[in-house]
Write a protein that holds these residues in place. Structure first.
Motif, short mmCIF file in Angstrom:
data_model
loop_
_atom_site.label_atom_id
_atom_site.label_comp_id
_atom_site.label_asym_id
_atom_site.label_seq_id
_atom_site.Cartn_x
_atom_site.Cartn_y
_atom_site.Cartn_z
N THR A 25 0.90 -1.10 -0.11
CA THR A 25 -0.06 0.01 -0.07
C THR A 25 0.92 1.34 -0.02
O THR A 25 1.79 1.27 0.78
CB THR A 25 -0.88 0.23 1.23
OG1 THR A 25 -1.61 -1.17 1.34
CG2 THR A 25 -1.99 1.31 1.42
N PRO A 26 0.83 2.32 -0.91
CA PRO A 26 1.64 3.32 -0.88
C PRO A 26 1.14 4.33 0.18
O PRO A 26 0.42 5.42 -0.22
CB PRO A 26 1.13 4.01 -2.31
CG PRO A 26 -0.08 3.40 -2.66
CD PRO A 26 -0.23 2.11 -2.06
N GLU A 27 1.84 4.18 1.31
CA GLU A 27 1.82 5.01 2.24
C GLU A 27 2.86 5.77 2.96
O GLU A 27 2.97 6.85 3.32
CB GLU A 27 0.91 4.43 3.50
CG GLU A 27 -0.50 3.86 3.01
CD GLU A 27 -1.22 3.42 4.39
OE1 GLU A 27 -0.52 3.12 5.62
OE2 GLU A 27 -2.25 2.63 4.19
N LEU A 28 3.93 4.95 2.79
CA LEU A 28 5.20 5.37 3.50
C LEU A 28 5.98 6.41 2.71
O LEU A 28 6.12 6.02 1.41
CB LEU A 28 6.06 4.24 4.06
CG LEU A 28 5.33 3.45 4.94
CD1 LEU A 28 6.52 2.32 5.57
CD2 LEU A 28 4.72 3.83 5.99
N VAL A 29 6.62 7.45 3.32
CA VAL A 29 6.92 8.51 2.58
C VAL A 29 8.47 8.44 3.01
O VAL A 29 8.80 8.67 4.33
CB VAL A 29 6.48 9.94 2.53
CG1 VAL A 29 7.49 10.97 1.75
CG2 VAL A 29 4.99 9.77 1.89
N PHE A 30 9.57 8.61 2.20
CA PHE A 30 11.04 8.78 2.55
C PHE A 30 11.84 9.74 1.67
O PHE A 30 11.32 10.03 0.48
CB PHE A 30 11.61 7.42 2.12
CG PHE A 30 11.24 6.30 3.12
CD1 PHE A 30 11.75 6.02 4.34
CD2 PHE A 30 10.01 5.56 2.78
CE1 PHE A 30 11.39 5.02 5.39
CE2 PHE A 30 9.51 4.48 3.39
CZ PHE A 30 10.17 4.14 4.65
N GLU A 31 12.55 10.44 2.37
CA GLU A 31 13.38 11.48 1.56
C GLU A 31 14.63 10.81 1.17
O GLU A 31 15.30 10.10 2.01
CB GLU A 31 13.87 12.50 2.59
CG GLU A 31 14.47 13.60 1.97
CD GLU A 31 15.04 14.77 2.85
OE1 GLU A 31 15.42 15.80 2.37
OE2 GLU A 31 15.05 14.46 4.11
#
Length: 529
Positions: free
Chosen positions: A474-480
């Motif tokens: 599921t596309p939920e986690l965001v990373f720099e």
């Protein structure tokens, strides 16, 4: 091979460098010359080439262990190491063979020309001759996937103590394209004049990343600053009217750069140059993506020679007229290099220009223009420094510009290897293109162990689909995501390729819809590509 297996286990069970050196020296003290030679080869990444397809090994061991192939594959994904998985699932036996390390390696080499059925018979015979630990090490040699927590530097230190040879001298002897199949221990370690090998490069002097503030280095007048070029570190060697090109990874790459042959007429015999091999056109360096079109091909066509012309930007001279200059202060080496480049007529050899400044503040300002010059940052070198062996602190520093960053959404995850084989540690990231997520980079480094376990738990709870060891999530986690450069690429849906992508931080404060877009990437490509 029992002694080598014991060595492997001892090295694997300690993290202390002094202990590793001690057990390796003890092994060298008792091993025969053939086993010592192959041990040096294995630990310096000169293993025998793989002679049996790993797909066949999986089928054979699954049948031997009465396992369905799918169950073996699942076990392999959990263990993370093929050699170890084979050793674990194969029925355990008592050791029945006393062949030496070198004898087993010759056995592996002799498998290469055999048919699949002949290979199967011999490999199954071996597995039934060895106990679990011996089988594991044999499988490591057979598959070519050798990894042990020992650097070549520590191996060289232990060997130097055993052979009573000065360590730097031994490091030089171990350079080059020697193979255990074609030399002897005596020729490699004990010959009186190993420098007779014309193509042999010198060990590279490697810089550490700058620590702290640049002003802490002292008087700016004691230092020489140059651009840090983004190419391939290499040495060009001209001896006895022959030319050789070596990469920093000790790979002989002469045939990849045929244009350097003209330097035989332009550079005096007995010369070794250290510098950066980069694509260069119209008076300026081209991108590293252009460089990859050269190094990724076995045969260099006329079209590639034209679209990706190569030069050597030399920044040091290690040998001149046959004389080793490494102990000569850098200012003197620089004068010799400048004179050589000035009077040679080839346009394939340039010199790395010195950036003359009278204050650290001015140099800080110059560094901000690195990307405008297609450079990664600056190199700082103490003017009176000698050319050392390996990575040393104090005299040479690399001062790279800050990385570029972009916020992205994790869309795929894959299991890691080794001790992280049970965890999802390798990730694919995407940016928004209207309402779609477009993948643009993969990264597996940058998170703490605690963060990896949290991401792993998320992956297992939020899997959308499975593709072998890969899971769509599921596309939920965001990373720099941090990276060193960006270039056009037709190989990826996004149309871009990143240089050294890695995870900079987990953006738990940002929802997926606020991640960056493909347009943002394209603007970065226009500015920095």
């Amino acid at each position: 091979m029992k002694d080598f297996v014991q060595l492997f286990n001892q090295l694997d069970q300690t993290t202390k460098t002094s202990r590793k050196v001690a057990v390796l020296k003890s092994y060298f003290d008792t091993a025969n010359d053939e086993d010592k030679l192959w041990t040096i080869g294995i630990l310096s990444h000169r293993r025998p080439k793989r002679s049996v397809r790993t797909a066949l090994l999986r089928v054979w061991v699954a049948a031997e262990a009465n396992l369905p192939l799918w169950l073996f594959e699942e076990s392999y994904h959990i263990v993370g190491d093929l050699a170890e998985t084979i050793a674990l699932v194969h029925p355990n036996l008592e050791s029945k063979n006393d062949k030496s390390l070198s004898e087993w390696i010759q056995f592996i080499i002799d498998l290469k020309p055999l048919s699949d059925e002949e290979q199967k018979g011999k490999v199954l015979w071996v597995w039934n001759q060895l106990n679990e630990k011996e089988r594991f090490v044999f499988n490591k040699l057979l598959t070519g996937g050798w990894r042990v927590g020992l650097s070549q530097k520590l191996m060289t230190r232990a060997l130097a103590q055993h052979a009573e040879v000065e360590e730097n001298s031994l490091t030089h002897r171990l350079m080059g394209n020697w193979r255990a199949e074609t030399t002897t221990y005596n020729e490699l370690i004990e010959s009186s004049n190993p420098a007779d090998q014309l193509s042999k490069p010198y060990p590279f002097y490697l810089a550490y990343a700058l620590e702290g503030e640049v002003q802490e280095l002292g008087d700016v007048a004691d230092w020489q600053a140059e651009w840090k070029w983004d190419g391939i570190r290499g040495q060009i060697i001209i001896r006895n009217n022959e030319l050789f090109v070596w990469s920093r990874g000790e790979e002989l790459v002469t045939e990849k750069f045929p244009e350097f042959q003209e330097l035989l007429e332009a550079v005096p015999d007995g010369t070794v140059l250290d510098g950066e091999i980069i694509p260069f056109q119209d008076g300026k360096p081209l991108s590293f993506a252009t460089m990859q079109t050269r190094i990724s091909r076995k045969n260099v066509s006329k079209g590639i020679l034209k679209s990706a012309p190569i030069v050597m930007i030399a920044y040091d001279i290690l040998e001149f007229e046959g004389q080793d200059l490494r102990e000569t202060p850098m200012l003197e080496r620089r004068r010799i290099l400048e004179k050589l480049v000035q009077y040679q007529e080839s346009n394939k050899l340039l010199i790395s220009n010195i950036l003359w400044v009278n204050s650290w503040e001015k140099l800080i300002e110059v560094r901000t223009k690195s990307r405008e010059n297609n450079a990664e940052g600056l190199m700082l070198k103490r003017k009176d420094s000698t050319y050392k062996t390996g990575r040393k602190k104090g005299d040479w520093w690399k001062w790279k510009v800050d990385a570029l960053t972009i916020d992205a959404v994790m869309i795929y995850a894959m299991r890691g290897h080794g001790r992280r084989a049970n965890l999802y540690t390798d990730y694919t990231f995407a940016v928004w293109d209207d309402e779609k997520l477009v993948p643009f980079a993969k990264a597996y480094s940058g998170l703490t162990d605690k963060e990896i376990k949290r991401v792993d738990a998320f992956v297992k709870k939020n899997t959308v689909d499975k593709f072998g060891p890969v899971r769509s999530v599921t596309p939920e986690l965001v990373f720099e995501i941090a990276f060193e450069g960006i270039a056009k690429s037709s190989r990826y849906k996004s149309g871009v390729a990143l240089r050294f992508p890695r995870i900079h931080r987990w953006r738990e404060d940002k929802p997926a819809k606020e991640a960056n877009t493909l347009d943002d990437l394209m603007r970065m490509l226009d500015e920095f590509g």
